[in-house]
Scaffold this motif. Structure first.
Motif: not given
Length: 242
Positions: A122-130, A159
């Motif tokens: 999972l991309a770090q940016a996506t992980a922080r959103k969810i 992640v």
């Protein structure tokens, strides 16, 4: 609890401690499903609570310098606390058989996902959103059936943190949920004096297993541990279902 049952439970905690020391998330994989089979889900969740507090408190302290980002870890942990409180209420109100079947289905779903997506990240940016909804959902399952790993561990694996970062974040996550579960279980009558006693005794095999796991975790590949965990989870889930 018979001596044979007690021995199996303590063996499960010892092996769980090995996995916990190696990966930061191994103890519930073995201890909770085995206790669920031998007794029931509320017993398993309550007895595991104190060993959970002890082991994760120690790992949070030990890996305190390895958090990848305190904002990420804290968001994950705080969301888990909210979910764990709700899940503990579900534990007190739902039928044990329903919880057992739910646990088995969740475990099998986790194994299926891992087998189908062994290298997915999972991309770090996506992980922080969810991170907040995933943390809360894992907390609900932790409170209700004592096993958030199918959600939380799969998310953290996706992640792609290194071993020490993974252990730091997951230990804080599990510790946060246990802090909420303790007063909630006491208020709802789930954590009885008998279960507190079993939990205190179970800390010993868990803690003794953790240094062994830590040593192995630094010498054996994570892939090898994943394969062992997957095999154990499948066997336990099938036993829970049938």
């Amino acid at each position: 609890m018979s001596p044979e049952t007690l021995l199996l439970v303590f063996l499960a905690f010892g092996l769980g401690g090995v996995l916990k020391g190696a990966t930061g998330a191994g103890a519930p994989f073995l201890a909770v499903p085995i206790m669920s089979i031998l007794v029931d889900v509320p017993f398993a969740v309550a007895v595991f609570l104190l060993p959970n507090l002890a082991s994760n408190g120690w790992q949070v302290f030990r890996y305190r310098r390895d958090f990848p980002g305190r904002g990420f870890a804290l968001s994950f942990a705080l969301a888990a606390m909210a979910g764990a409180g709700f899940g503990t209420v579900m534990l007190a109100r739902l039928d044990s058989a329903i919880l057992t079947k739910t646990l088995a289905i969740v475990v099998l779903g986790y194994v299926f996902f891992r087998l189908r997506n062994p290298r997915w990240h999972l991309a770090q940016a996506t992980a922080r959103k969810i991170v907040i909804p995933i943390g809360a959902l894992g907390g609900i399952f932790q409170g209700a059936v004592g096993l958030s790993a199918p959600i939380s561990v799969s998310f953290m694996n996706a992640v792609g943190f290194d071993r020490r970062q993974f252990i730091a974040v997951m230990s804080l996550y599990f510790l946060a949920m246990a802090v909420v579960q303790l007063p909630t279980q006491l208020a709802l009558g789930i954590l009885t004096p008998e279960r507190v006693l079993y939990g205190l005794i179970a800390i010993l095999p868990l803690v003794l297993g953790m240094p062994i796991g830590d040593l192995l975790g630094r010498r054996i590949s994570r892939q090898a541990f994943d394969r062992v965990i997957m095999a154990i989870l499948v066997l336990l889930a099938v036993r829970l279902l049938f």
